[in-house]
Design a protein around this motif. Structure first.
Motif, PDB file in Angstrom:
ATOM      1  N   ALA A 289       3.868  -2.732   0.321  1.00  0.00           N
ATOM      2  CA  ALA A 289       4.462  -1.538  -0.283  1.00  0.00           C
ATOM      3  C   ALA A 289       3.867  -1.276  -1.664  1.00  0.00           C
ATOM      4  O   ALA A 289       3.567  -0.123  -2.017  1.00  0.00           O
ATOM      5  N   ARG A 290       3.694  -2.335  -2.465  1.00  0.00           N
ATOM      6  CA  ARG A 290       3.091  -2.165  -3.791  1.00  0.00           C
ATOM      7  C   ARG A 290       1.654  -1.668  -3.669  1.00  0.00           C
ATOM      8  O   ARG A 290       1.219  -0.784  -4.409  1.00  0.00           O
TER       9      ARG A 290
ATOM     10  N   GLY B 202      -0.120  -2.480   5.556  1.00  0.00           N
ATOM     11  CA  GLY B 202       0.814  -1.424   5.919  1.00  0.00           C
ATOM     12  C   GLY B 202       0.264  -0.473   6.959  1.00  0.00           C
ATOM     13  O   GLY B 202      -0.956  -0.351   7.148  1.00  0.00           O
TER      14      GLY B 202
ATOM     15  N   GLY C  78       6.571  -8.175  -0.099  1.00  0.00           N
ATOM     16  CA  GLY C  78       6.612  -6.889  -0.780  1.00  0.00           C
ATOM     17  C   GLY C  78       5.256  -6.356  -1.165  1.00  0.00           C
ATOM     18  O   GLY C  78       5.142  -5.265  -1.739  1.00  0.00           O
TER      19      GLY C  78
ATOM     20  N   ALA D 156       0.205   0.027  -1.222  1.00  0.00           N
ATOM     21  CA  ALA D 156       0.149   1.427  -0.781  1.00  0.00           C
ATOM     22  C   ALA D 156       0.491   2.365  -1.936  1.00  0.00           C
ATOM     23  O   ALA D 156      -0.141   3.417  -2.116  1.00  0.00           O
ATOM     24  N   ARG D 157       1.475   1.985  -2.737  1.00  0.00           N
ATOM     25  CA  ARG D 157       1.885   2.818  -3.872  1.00  0.00           C
ATOM     26  C   ARG D 157       0.755   2.929  -4.900  1.00  0.00           C
ATOM     27  O   ARG D 157       0.474   4.017  -5.420  1.00  0.00           O
TER      28      ARG D 157
ATOM     29  N   GLU E  25       0.061   2.828   7.195  1.00  0.00           N
ATOM     30  CA  GLU E  25      -0.769   3.964   6.795  1.00  0.00           C
ATOM     31  C   GLU E  25      -2.215   3.529   6.624  1.00  0.00           C
ATOM     32  O   GLU E  25      -3.151   4.236   7.032  1.00  0.00           O
TER      33      GLU E  25
END
Length: 618
Positions: free
Chosen positions: A561-562, A342, A558, A564-565, A344
């Motif tokens: 996103a997982r 990702g 996906g 980073a979370r 970030e």
């Protein structure tokens, strides 16, 4: 074992602080073939990033101590919620001081004042964390303020069940003193100044401090000389090192039993959020797939190198010299490599590894610096990385990326307001994240290689890392557990007994020894056996998860996103729950091992099958 773990020893939080926390718990780069030599590069982190002056640090620390003492005073009128959050904030402030002294003590390993101050800060932080857990444990489970800290309370309660009895505290104090003595004996036996040097051009390389640089040189005669000198020197040290290792294991075993555990390994596994059964399942799963490791070793030994001797494990093909890279080149490759995680993450790794950013601390020579590598993260300052010395080879660059990944995680937690109490968790989970970055970095080197020889070199580096994280981690973890068991039951008394265990483990996991077995120094050379006993089991589980994440990062849209979370949340729940979210299914260690070995086998099969049309000429 072809790739010693100490190639990139990762610094953990200090022992006492770790115990307390455990209870809480882009643009293109220049072509590789034209990379500039990096020997001589150095970076320094300014100590003033934490406190303007040493006097300012002392004043701020005194304020923390004063406010902490006031909370414990009998006339304190704060309600439990306010008191807890005050302690939480104080702990965050205390971590800033710990970060400061980690840096100061590392930059000058002989600075005893800084080392003593770091220990004092560590104790203060531990006391604050311990008081915070005392406040949250009895809080009603349905209290809105306490609900986010349910994991903290649960971990704290488990630790409290194994608190050291008052009667055993004098023994524990004596054991701490003895442990320090044994660790000091180990440091004296293994410090580089006591090892010979090898002349390479105009440089005199130390066979201990510069071992991996020497093992990557193109001249096999030099590699053999360095390997032989190093291992002969270690053989001479075996009696003293055996005394230190057995003494450390005996003391830790006694402390574990006094806390109500059956043994030191059981205590260590519990601290990792794992059971003895979990460890047994993982070890059995990888041991049963030893044929995959054997197939890799057989293929690796015939992949165009000078021969199967141990001094050739890290060497490139005959006639090929891997290019040295500047730090800016490493940064650019790392940014492209982590695109799977990702934007970030890409931005943060780019910031940490920026040569102009002031967030890296390394030298071209060890000098008086602490021989270690770790990230330094704190709630109120941008995270940095420390590496004792950057050698200018691929393995050293991987070490920098690994520690950079830890620094990125710390910065992501800062950016998302993670509680200071959740900045550290199970060490194997922390290591998982950093190992993933190093896999991706190595993968990028493979994909960007423009010659068959370069691709072969980087591909074997990736495979060596995968083998390390899976098979060698299993062998090391099982060996260390066997050492502690042998000390516990009295069957391990000296270097010959330790050597016999190495033979047993090597036979189980690798099918036997090479012709150079008489110079084996496996147990003597494992620094973590002495400095952080039973920590290597963390790498076994970190490897199992990291290899799976490496696969998912390429296959699952996906995943980023997982990932980073999860990183933004820190370590606010059971480590198994974190893994479950990352992989999208309940954790099954045997199945993870199976999945990982399938990927490993596929990479081994592709080792000597490059695509000439894509690579061009050798």
């Amino acid at each position: 074992m072809p790739y010693p773990r100490e190639a990139r020893l990762t610094r953990k939080p200090g022992t006492r602080l770790l115990l307390a926390l455990a209870c809480l718990l882009v643009p293109s780069s220049p072509a590789l073939s034209t990379a500039a030599a990096s020997h001589g590069e150095s970076q320094s982190v300014d100590q003033a990033r934490y406190f303007a002056t040493p006097a300012a640090e002392l004043t701020a620390r005194a304020s923390i101590k004063q406010r902490f003492d006031a909370l414990g005073a009998s006339n304190s009128t704060l309600d439990i919620e306010t008191a807890f959050h005050t302690l939480e904030a104080l702990f965050g402030e205390c971590l800033d001081h710990y970060a400061y002294y980690e840096l100061v003590a590392a930059q000058n390993a002989s600075d005893r004042v800084a080392s003593a101050a770091r220990d004092d800060v560590e104790d203060l932080c531990g006391d604050i964390a311990g008081t915070a857990k005392e406040r949250v444990r009895p809080a009603p489970a349905d209290a809105p303020w306490a609900r986010p800290y349910a994991y903290l309370a649960a971990r704290s309660a488990r630790a409290e069940a194994h608190a050291l009895p008052a009667a055993a505290k004098p023994m524990a104090a004596a054991a701490d003193t003895a442990l320090d003595r044994f660790e000091h004996a180990h440091r004296l036996a293994t410090q580089g100044t006591g090892f010979p040097t090898v002349k390479v051009g105009s440089r005199a390389l130390n066979v201990a401090d510069d071992f991996h640089t020497l093992m990557a040189l193109p001249d096999e005669a030099v590699r053999k000389q360095a390997w032989t000198l190093h291992h002969d020197a270690m053989l001479q040290r075996k009696p003293a090192l055996a005394d230190a290792l057995i003494g450390i294991a005996a003391l830790r075993d006694g402390l574990a039993v006094s806390r109500g555990y059956a043994s030191a390994p059981e205590q260590a596994y519990a601290g990792m959020g794992l059971s003895t059964a979990d460890v047994g399942t993982a070890l059995e799963a990888l041991q049963s797939r030893a044929s995959s490791f054997a197939a890799y070793r057989a293929l690796s030994e015939t992949s165009g190198k000078d021969g199967p001797a141990p001094w050739n494990d890290e060497a490139p093909r005959a006639g090929f010299s891997p290019p040295a890279m500047s730090m800016e080149q490493v940064r650019q490759i790392a940014m492209r490599a982590t695109a799977r995680l990702g934007p970030e993450h890409v931005a943060q790794i780019g910031a940490v590894l920026d040569p102009a950013g002031g967030r890296m601390d390394f030298a071209s020579q060890l000098g008086g610096r602490k021989r270690d590598a770790f990230s330094i993260t704190a709630p109120h300052s941008t995270s940095v990385l420390y590496v004792s010395h950057r050698r200018g080879d691929t393995e050293s660059d991987v070490e920098v990326v690994h520690e950079g990944a830890h620094a990125v995680h710390g910065q992501l937690m800062n950016a998302h307001g993670t509680s200071p109490l959740f900045r550290h968790g199970a060490s194997w989970l922390e290591e998982t994240f950093a190992i993933l970055d190093e896999f991706l970095y190595r993968d990028q080197l493979v994909s960007e290689a423009t010659t068959i020889d370069a691709r072969d070199y980087y591909q074997r580096g990736l495979l060596r890392d995968l083998a390390l994280q899976l098979f060698i981690s299993a062998e090391e973890a099982q060996l260390e557990a066997a050492i502690h068991k042998g000390v516990h039951d009295g069957t391990v008394r000296g270097p010959d007994d330790l050597d016999a265990l190495v033979v047993q483990m090597r036979t189980l996991h690798e099918g036997g020894f090479s012709e150079h077995a008489e110079r084996d120094t496996t147990w003597a050379a494992k620094r973590l056996f002495y400095q952080d006993p039973l920590y290597l089991t963390n790498y076994l589980f970190a490897g199992l998860v990291a290899v799976k994440l490496y696969a998912l990062s390429a296959e699952d849209p996906g995943f980023a996103a997982r990932y980073a979370r999860v990183q933004a949340r820190g370590f606010d729940r059971e480590p198994g729950e974190v893994v479950e979210e990352l992989i999208g299914r309940p954790v099954d260690w045997a199945q993870l091992a199976e999945d990982d070995v399938v990927l490993f086998n596929a990479r081994v099969a592709a080792l000597n099958h490059p695509d000439p049309a894509r690579l061009g000429n050798r």
